[in-house]
Design a protein around this motif. Structure first.
Motif: not given
Length: 56
Positions: A13-34
């Motif tokens: 969605c493009g929203m700015n999220v704080e990495v420490a408290t966001a939900l996460h998923a890993v794809r192709d070795g890269r961690t994404y925050s939601f």
């Protein structure tokens, strides 16, 4: 002394999220925050090459 917070953009969605408290998923070795479980689920539901948008 205050700690600085690290932010990143939710790829769905493009929203700015704080990495420490966001939900996460890993794809192709890269961690994404939601911002929400809905955005994370949409991201996980599509293949790596497709565009993802929240609410469509």
């Amino acid at each position: 002394m205050s700690e600085s917070k690290t932010f990143t953009k939710d790829p769905t969605c493009g929203m700015n999220v704080e990495v420490a408290t966001a939900l996460h998923a890993v794809r192709d070795g890269r961690t994404y925050s939601f911002c929400s479980d809905q955005c994370r689920a949409r991201f996980q539901a599509v293949s790596a090459g497709e565009a993802v948008t929240c609410g469509s």
